[in-house]
Write a protein that holds these residues in place. Structure first.
Motif, PDB file in Angstrom:
ATOM      1  N   ASP A  35       0.824  -1.115  -0.094  1.00 18.19           N
ATOM      2  CA  ASP A  35       0.224  -0.042  -0.239  1.00 18.19           C
ATOM      3  C   ASP A  35       1.248   1.462   0.202  1.00 18.19           C
ATOM      4  O   ASP A  35       0.482   2.607   0.803  1.00 18.19           O
ATOM      5  CB  ASP A  35      -1.170  -0.218   1.452  1.00 18.19           C
ATOM      6  CG  ASP A  35      -0.288   0.289   2.638  1.00 18.19           C
ATOM      7  OD1 ASP A  35       0.964  -0.449   2.139  1.00 18.19           O
ATOM      8  OD2 ASP A  35      -0.828  -0.154   3.826  1.00 18.19           O
ATOM      9  N   ASP A  37       3.228   2.701   1.612  1.00 14.02           N
ATOM     10  CA  ASP A  37       3.613   3.530   3.160  1.00 14.02           C
ATOM     11  C   ASP A  37       4.434   3.153   3.549  1.00 14.02           C
ATOM     12  O   ASP A  37       5.533   3.129   4.391  1.00 14.02           O
ATOM     13  CB  ASP A  37       2.521   3.527   3.687  1.00 14.02           C
ATOM     14  CG  ASP A  37       2.271   2.387   4.663  1.00 14.02           C
ATOM     15  OD1 ASP A  37       2.633   1.340   3.971  1.00 14.02           O
ATOM     16  OD2 ASP A  37       1.364   1.966   5.168  1.00 14.02           O
ATOM     17  N   ASN A  41       6.311   4.678   6.568  1.00 13.82           N
ATOM     18  CA  ASN A  41       6.134   5.125   8.397  1.00 13.82           C
ATOM     19  C   ASN A  41       7.357   4.144   8.694  1.00 13.82           C
ATOM     20  O   ASN A  41       7.607   4.687   9.833  1.00 13.82           O
ATOM     21  CB  ASN A  41       5.526   3.323   8.001  1.00 13.82           C
ATOM     22  CG  ASN A  41       4.164   2.912   7.359  1.00 13.82           C
ATOM     23  OD1 ASN A  41       3.562   4.287   7.121  1.00 13.82           O
ATOM     24  ND2 ASN A  41       3.811   2.236   7.021  1.00 13.82           N
ATOM     25  N   ARG A 178      -0.070  -7.850   3.488  1.00 15.95           N
ATOM     26  CA  ARG A 178      -0.676  -7.613   2.316  1.00 15.95           C
ATOM     27  C   ARG A 178      -0.592  -8.245   1.020  1.00 15.95           C
ATOM     28  O   ARG A 178      -1.759  -8.242   0.265  1.00 15.95           O
ATOM     29  CB  ARG A 178      -0.503  -6.243   2.227  1.00 15.95           C
ATOM     30  CG  ARG A 178      -1.301  -4.810   1.969  1.00 15.95           C
ATOM     31  CD  ARG A 178      -1.055  -3.930   2.193  1.00 15.95           C
ATOM     32  NE  ARG A 178      -1.021  -2.839   3.838  1.00 15.95           N
ATOM     33  CZ  ARG A 178      -2.044  -3.027   4.060  1.00 15.95           C
ATOM     34  NH1 ARG A 178      -3.271  -3.026   2.818  1.00 15.95           N
ATOM     35  NH2 ARG A 178      -2.173  -2.344   5.783  1.00 15.95           N
TER      36      ARG A 178
ATOM     37  N   PHE B  79      -3.611   5.354   5.243  1.00 12.05           N
ATOM     38  CA  PHE B  79      -3.781   3.252   5.014  1.00 12.05           C
ATOM     39  C   PHE B  79      -2.207   2.889   5.829  1.00 12.05           C
ATOM     40  O   PHE B  79      -2.122   1.798   5.256  1.00 12.05           O
ATOM     41  CB  PHE B  79      -3.647   3.479   3.767  1.00 12.05           C
ATOM     42  CG  PHE B  79      -3.677   3.908   2.925  1.00 12.05           C
ATOM     43  CD1 PHE B  79      -5.081   4.092   2.785  1.00 12.05           C
ATOM     44  CD2 PHE B  79      -3.247   3.913   0.710  1.00 12.05           C
ATOM     45  CE1 PHE B  79      -5.564   4.249   1.483  1.00 12.05           C
ATOM     46  CE2 PHE B  79      -4.394   4.420  -0.307  1.00 12.05           C
ATOM     47  CZ  PHE B  79      -5.433   4.444   0.626  1.00 12.05           C
ATOM     48  N   THR B  80      -2.744   4.067   6.951  1.00 13.19           N
ATOM     49  CA  THR B  80      -1.525   3.060   7.731  1.00 13.19           C
ATOM     50  C   THR B  80      -2.911   2.708   9.380  1.00 13.19           C
ATOM     51  O   THR B  80      -2.914   3.480   9.680  1.00 13.19           O
ATOM     52  CB  THR B  80      -0.488   3.835   8.007  1.00 13.19           C
ATOM     53  OG1 THR B  80       0.407   4.163   6.997  1.00 13.19           O
ATOM     54  CG2 THR B  80       0.580   3.031   9.478  1.00 13.19           C
TER      55      THR B  80
END
Ligand code: ADP
Ligand code: ADP
Ligand code: MG
Ligand code: MG
Ligand code: MG
Ligand code: MG
Lengths: 209, 333, 333, 209
Positions: A35, A37, A41, A178, B79-80
């Motif tokens: 996704d 990120d 993150n 995911r 989205f986290t």
């Protein structure tokens, strides 16, 4: 030469630097099979760790690693937050009170971290996750220890094995996280988490060099 | 990247501030902990219902906080998943003494973070139960995946279970109904375009002018397959039939039909999707007992839709119809 | 063109069929006349409130048909005013003996067609009154234009006037309140992207990756000027300040603040817009008495937003708060 | 040669054909200064007129034009529906009962149509609308009549004047209709309604030729 408290602080600092620089790269890796990120993150988490740095001076290695762990848990979110958070928390537990780590300590630390991730994530090798970088890294470290290599060499071997493990995730079919939603389409892409694990070990090896 | 934002870093915080400014009578926003709590929380003696997940799916979950639905929502970064601290803060804020119920979508990140928060809350003496929604038939529910994803059913479940909790039910009763709703619902989605995560700044995937993705997730994850653009009638077949089969829906059964927009698709198109869905259900003699049409679980500005069918029983219908007063769903009050 | 449709020709008809299938308890769709009528129309002794205009603005107007709002809507082809026959059919269907009130947006096509329909209805003995909304401050209200366009105020007016009509008010009273609401409301909109009219198949205008249009209409009409993309804070200044000045809003006054999405913009962005609007209003000591945030008057899949401010009095608030039961706005029932 | 009932039917039929062919062109013209539907609107209206064609045989010219008018009102919508609808209705009123139109009849018909549009639309010359094609067309027709030109020439002159009037809308600032919202930005674009008016007159001239 053993790894000192200062080395650990330098490791954390440089890792934060690396994740900031590799933010877009890791995020790009997360786009086709996730996704988009993972870099964001890791960068968010390690910037928060950097903010904690002043409060870490004078602490033992175990306390430093535990603080890194709780900070990651509190700021990263996603799958990688609890996973890396747990890894650092566990690493901190086995290094509690220490101000220096020798070969055996480092291996114990890596083992604890890996066990933490596997327990939290219920993951095994071959599932296209960070485990696929960390598991071979630990094996390489153990082998180097048996060959009585220096800590610097031991960590370099571990980082090299992590890199190979990371590359080996490319042809893998993901069955955790995911990327597993993609089924066959997950094949052909490098796992972002395995990549960030390699970056962590590479930075540690550089610090110990 | 064309978005109505100030900077990628401040999107979630500023949207929360906007919600606080627009709905002071319904919700309270705790910016420090990044949580949204119903204005009158904690409600004494009531099970506190908490949900959350990554941002970018608005109105889910923050828009569902209020009387008759959620007591709190914990939005993570775009989205986290939220972090355990946030979730714990939400659980504390809504704990009225009857325990807290967590509604979790089945993503590794959500599950792990809510799990950690639950451990912490339990250590403080808060009773915790939870449901993990996993309704996405696009994902094989096998040993070889992280399991099916939680998608559209989450919205319906939050309404129904929120209604039951509002009626004063126990944590056990709430958990039982949540389990049943999750078991009886299935979803599938598709995308005409990718979304763009603000921090990344470029689309997550690229689709040709004549292509679409079938079986996408709600985080801009690509789907199971990329196919040629097709008429709405065919697209709805591709989504509805696997749902109907997976649920084993039989002639004479009743469903709640939920046609959802992914964020960038306008309502007029969703009603065309609804038409095709109604046609398919009619052909199978399945009754639409209730419906919901609109963009309720989104993926930023992605164009596309998802369909959710929930096999309903009388209890579900009772709590679906029960009054609700939230920014995004409101009736009966 | 990427849309969830079957063919450009059938968009409006099939969306109406979808609405009929999803909301049988609220509305009736007369496909022959292409009108949407509330399920229990005509209501004896009640003023029938009718609106309409081109399609492509969903949920406006069809989504606002139901108890406490519109009695009927007449959707034209995409962005094309309905024809007099349609409007007349709607007026006949909702005439409960107390006259029919037309809510018309100020576009040449809408005005002319509703005018012709009113002439025909009056010839049949139906009493008719109307309001022409013209709230768009992007357009100079001068002799040198067709006058300001009717945009966001239309939605608020339909709710408020619909509430009054539901209470049993006379045609005269309905017309008086409608006039006041229209006078006290102003709007302005902007676009990040163009929409694509299905029959045309390509975007109405092209915008660079770093450009936006300020002062657009709701039919994909380009705006008054094209400028560089800017942060939400600046965009909202560009929209809100002309509105506030045109309305002459003073410190201490109360408004209904309506943040509207153009169809392709997700809710999370609208709440950032709402945040900036709240900040500006607070800076001027203007109180947000009520708010509405969402995509209610759209322009197909255009990305962008509009802001509407309505200076409210107690009567307006009473009928804004009154129960409403329509596909798109629902509370209190 | 006068214009016969058959000519009128041919005119209508060919106009429907022309609007179908020019559908995208007229719609493109409506995009920069309108809402990109004028061609779609005219095509829809004239296709409905075509459907009525069988029922028109045997009717007088006035009845045919009135039917065209009511059909356009009922199917076009937008601004052009009531405007062209009124034009044909008024044209039908002044030609009621006739089966042939001479020069004077045609001019009376054009005058009635133009008056109808101006009354409905409250429009004047120079506002960048269909009036800017029709007003000069009528003037040219009157001039041709004074010069005792044939009906064919009269209509050709009218069509030519409409074309010039249409082109003259390009530099105009719109003050009526949707284009007026654009203010200065309306300058530099040809009005779609003036264009459809020219097409109507051009088709009539071709039929009379
Ligand atoms: N169950 C798991 N066990 C171990 N690692 C996992 C698991 N699930 C996901 N991961 C790792 O996490 C990475 C993704 O992290 P990130 O993108 O930050 O979180 P998210 O997937 O929630 O967006 C994957 O690339 C993978 O290496
Ligand atoms: N008030 C008016 N009087 C005369 N003609 C007008 C007027 N307003 C608009 N027009 C004409 O109508 C044309 C637009 O028609 P159309 O696109 O079918 O309707 P709409 O503007 O409702 O979409 C314009 O190009 C112009 O020539
Ligand atoms: Mg990720
Ligand atoms: Mg994520
Ligand atoms: Mg139009
Ligand atoms: Mg037009």
């Amino acid at each position: 030469m053993p790894i000192t408290t200062e080395d650990v602080l330098r490791w954390i600092t440089q890792a934060a630097q690396v994740f900031h620089e590799q933010r877009d790269y890791l995020t790009q890796l997360d786009a086709p099979i996730g996704d988009a990120d993972h870099g964001v993150n890791m960068d968010r988490g390690f910037r928060a760790v950097l903010d904690k740095l002043p409060s870490l001076s004078g602490m033992d290695i175990g306390s430093i690693l535990k603080t890194v762990g709780t900070t990651l848990v509190s700021t990263v979110g996603g799958a990688s937050g609890p996973l890396y958070g747990t890894a650092f928390l566990r690493a901190g537990m086995v290094t509690a009170g220490k101000h220096e780590l020798d070969e055996a300590d480092v291996i114990e630390m890596l083992q604890a971290a890996l066990d933490g991730i596997k327990a939290r994530g219920k993951a095994h090798t071959g599932e296209k996750t960070m485990v696929d970088a960390l598991e071979p890294a630990l094996a390489a470290a153990r082998k180097a220890q048996e060959q009585h290599e220096s800590l610097a060499v031991l960590l370099r071997r571990a980082a090299e094995a992590a890199e190979e493990g990371m590359k080996a995730t490319i042809p893998m079919l993901a069955t955790k996280g995911r990327a597993s939603y993609l089924g066959e389409r997950s094949i052909g892409h490098q796992d972002p988490g395995a990549t960030s694990s390699w970056l962590l070990l590479k930075t540690l090896a550089e610090v110990a060099d | 990247m064309k978005k109505l934002i100030n900077s990628p870093e401040t999107v979630v915080k500023e949207a929360l501030e906007g919600m606080a400014a627009m709905h002071p009578e319904l919700i309270r926003v705790d910016l420090e902990n990044q949580i949204i709590v119903r204005a009158d929380a904690p409600v004494r003696g009531k099970v506190g219902v908490v949900s959350g997940g990554g941002s970018g799916h608005e109105p889910m979950h923050g828009g569902f906080v209020g009387r008759g639905m959620l007591d709190a929502a914990c939005p993570g970064a775009i989205f986290t998943s939220p972090v355990p601290d946030q979730i714990l803060a939400a659980m504390r804020a809504v704990n009225g003494g009857a325990g807290v119920f967590q509604i979790i979508k089945n993503y590794t990140g959500d599950v792990l973070n809510f799990e950690m928060a639950a451990e912490l809350a339990q250590a403080e003496g808060i009773e915790v139960a939870s449901v993990i929604t996993n309704d996405d038939v696009a994902v094989e529910d096998s040993l070889y995946t992280a399991g099916r994803r939680g998608v559209g059913v989450t919205v319906l479940l939050e309404k129904i279970v929120g209604g039951l909790a509002e009626s004063g039910a126990s944590l056990e009763q709430v958990a039982a109904l949540a389990k049943r709703v999750n078991e009886q619902g299935r979803s599938m989605g598709m995308a005409l375009t990718s979304c763009t995560v603000p921090a990344k700044g470029t689309p997550t995937f690229d689709l040709g002018e004549d292509e679409m993705e079938i079986g996408i997730g709600i985080h801009g994850e690509p789907g199971r397959r990329r196919v040629k653009l097709a008429p709405a009638a065919d697209i709805v077949e591709m989504l509805a039939n696997p749902i109907i089969e997976d649920l084993g829906l039989k002639a004479g059964e009743r469903v709640l039909a939920f046609v959802n927009g992914m964020g960038g698709t306008p309502l007029i198109e969703l009603y065309i999707v609804a038409r095709e869905l109604a046609r398919i259900l009619k052909g199978r003699n399945i009754t639409i007992a209730r419906s919901l049409v609109g963009s309720y679980i989104t993926s930023l500005e992605m164009a596309g839709c998802s369909i959710t069918l929930l096999r309903v029983d009388d209890e579900m219908l009772r709590y679906w119809d029960a009054p609700v007063l939230t920014p995004a769903l409101r009736w009966g009050i």
